[in-house]
Design an enzyme around this catalytic site. Structure first.
Site, PDB file in Angstrom:
ATOM      1  N   THR A  70       0.837  -1.202   0.000  1.00 19.65           N
ATOM      2  CA  THR A  70       0.000   0.000   0.000  1.00 19.65           C
ATOM      3  C   THR A  70       0.867   1.246   0.000  1.00 19.65           C
ATOM      4  O   THR A  70       0.598   2.214  -0.729  1.00 19.65           O
ATOM      5  CB  THR A  70      -0.941  -0.002   1.211  1.00 19.65           C
ATOM      6  OG1 THR A  70      -1.838  -1.100   1.105  1.00 19.65           O
ATOM      7  CG2 THR A  70      -1.730   1.291   1.300  1.00 19.65           C
ATOM      8  N   CYS A 321     -22.495  -8.107   3.072  1.00 22.87           N
ATOM      9  CA  CYS A 321     -22.906  -8.621   4.377  1.00 22.87           C
ATOM     10  C   CYS A 321     -21.729  -9.209   5.154  1.00 22.87           C
ATOM     11  O   CYS A 321     -21.921  -9.743   6.235  1.00 22.87           O
ATOM     12  CB  CYS A 321     -24.022  -9.653   4.221  1.00 22.87           C
ATOM     13  SG  CYS A 321     -23.891 -10.713   2.790  1.00 22.87           S
TER      14      CYS A 321
END
Length: 473
Positions: A70, A321
């Protein structure tokens, strides 16, 4: 316990473990110092850089080590954009880039820059021509990943790189998922990767800036890593990362890739046969050898992952979910595919065939159990004869259809309620689903495609949105 989430983090490679332990004794000193211990550490760092550069296919002086993949992406994006400010302030990226690229784009926009997103097809693959069409005179950088982290689709990086080179625009490639399997082809300008994706230790990333690419490191100046990555190098981890990446360039990697591809092919073929109402997503040809993703209708993804975990399988998901944000994966959304009940299987090196077979044995029963708990009948009411709408549906005044109130209900309940009542309207009739769940915006159209029904569209409602579906079959 079978670990099937190598795309998140691969198990530590045996070579990495050996190199890490050895370098803890030899590589603890500051490689910038001239005394004996420092010189020894510097030799280890230089050797690691040369090994990593050879594995990547670049010059050693083009590669620096960063604290993470990252960090490498953020540094690569900001460094090129800053250096090319006079050329323009526009960043072009595909719609399925890793969140690191998307977050870098947000920072760039907040600072006054602009960004453009290039759409992908239903398999998650960008068209090189679409990237070329997005290039304008003020484009400073293009970012296209080599392979997608969620669905495994490989991108036409070599073709995109050639088009970018013709336009004089640098290309940044997030190669985190593909680098374990080989070098990234093409005339790319900047590359970022992460060691824990190929079996190196976490906390090590690679940033490659090819000669001739304008680059201005951002943030406080630092003399280490050519000024491109601040802070004291984690030398033992760097040595282990480079050693394991070099080990993956042996002939056995190609054989293992072929073996894992065959296992993934088996999953891709067998899951739709064993489990009803499943959509396998991602490009069937242009894909990573070890990764397969599929989504199950009428399934709560978090519950399914929990059941798989209890059965001994560690897998991942892009379902809303399973997320605290309740927003579906941006990758699945960009592809326009089903997000509910999403399962990503990514096999690490050495996965046994028997483990895959056992996964295929237990999956159908687990999906069936989750559906039963959610009240999904063995056959949904889609084919039921027209009749009473039931307690969840009411006639739509003036529209001749039904309204399903699924407000306050989360993935996959809105789609389940739709499936229960669609058979109760005549062919040509409509069902309107009221939902304030963001996943419904994606999953209801996807359900329509899977069930050969017509998705009419979305309109505003007092709460959430109203999704209109017309029965076709």
């Amino acid at each position: 316990m079978p670990y099937f989430d190598a795309a998140s983090a691969a198990p530590l490679h045996p070579v990495a473990r050996e190199a890490l332990l050895a370098s803890l004794d030899e590589g603890w000193a500051d490689p910038a110092r001239l005394y004996r211990e420092g010189r020894r550490a510097r030799l280890l760092l230089d050797a690691a850089r040369e090994a990593a550069a050879e594995a990547v296919g670049c010059r050693p002086d083009e590669l620096v080590f960063t604290p993470s993949g990252t960090h490498a992406v953020h540094s690569g994006v900001s460094g090129v954009l800053a250096a090319r400010r006079r050329a323009g302030r526009r960043l072009v990226h595909s719609a399925v880039e890793h969140s690191a690229v998307l977050h870098a784009a947000e920072v760039h926009e907040a600072a006054g820059g602009t960004s453009a997103e290039v759409a992908v097809n239903g398999a998650g693959r960008v068209a090189a021509g679409d990237v070329a069409a997005a290039l304008t005179g003020d484009t400073a950088l293009v970012a296209v990943q080599s392979a997608n982290h969620e669905v495994g689709t490989e991108q036409p990086v070599e073709e995109v790189a050639g088009l970018c080179q013709e336009a004089g625009v640098p290309l940044l490639v997030d190669a985190a998922q593909s680098l374990p399997w080989g070098q990234v082809p093409g005339a790319w300008s900047v590359l970022a990767a992460s060691a824990h994706k190929w079996g190196g230790p976490p906390g090590v990333g690679l940033l490659v800036v090819r000669k001739g690419t304008r680059f201005a490191p951002q943030g406080p100046a630092d003399e280490r890593e050519s000024g491109r990555s601040a802070g004291f190098e984690n030398l033992p981890a760097i040595v282990a990362a480079a050693a394991s990446l070099r080990a993956l360039r042996g002939p056995e990697t190609s054989a293992e890739a072929s073996r894992l591809r065959a296992l993934v092919d088996r999953i891709r073929a067998r899951v739709p046969e064993l489990v009803p109402d499943v959509e396998v997503v991602g490009d069937p040809v242009h894909r990573l050898p070890h990764l397969v993703t599929f989504s199950c209708l009428y399934v709560d993804g978090e519950t399914l992952l929990g059941e798989l975990d209890r059965a001994g399988f560690s897998v991942s998901s892009g379902s809303s979910c399973t997320s605290s944000t309740l927003i579906p994966s941006h990758v699945l959304r960009a592809m326009g595919v089903l997000s509910e009940g999403n399962v990503r299987v990514s096999l690490p090196y050495g996965t046994a065939e028997a483990e895959v077979e056992r996964f295929l044995e237990v999956l159908p029963g687990l999906v069936r159990s989750v559906r039963e708990r959610l009240g999904v009948p063995a056959r949904t009411a889609e084919a039921a004869p027209a009749g009473a709408a039931g307690p969840e549906a009411a006639p739509a005044a003036g529209h001749g259809g039904l309204v399903v109130d699924a407000l306050g209900k989360r993935c996959p309940i809105p789609v389940i309620e739709l499936a229960k009542v669609i058979g109760r309207v005549p062919v040509g009739g409509t069902v309107t689903v009221l939902s304030d769940d963001e996943a419904a915006r994606q999953d209801i159209p996807a359900w329509c495609t899977m069930r050969e029904q017509e998705y009419v569209g979305e309109r505003a409602a007092e709460r959430g949105a109203a999704y209109v579906v017309r029965r076709r079959v």
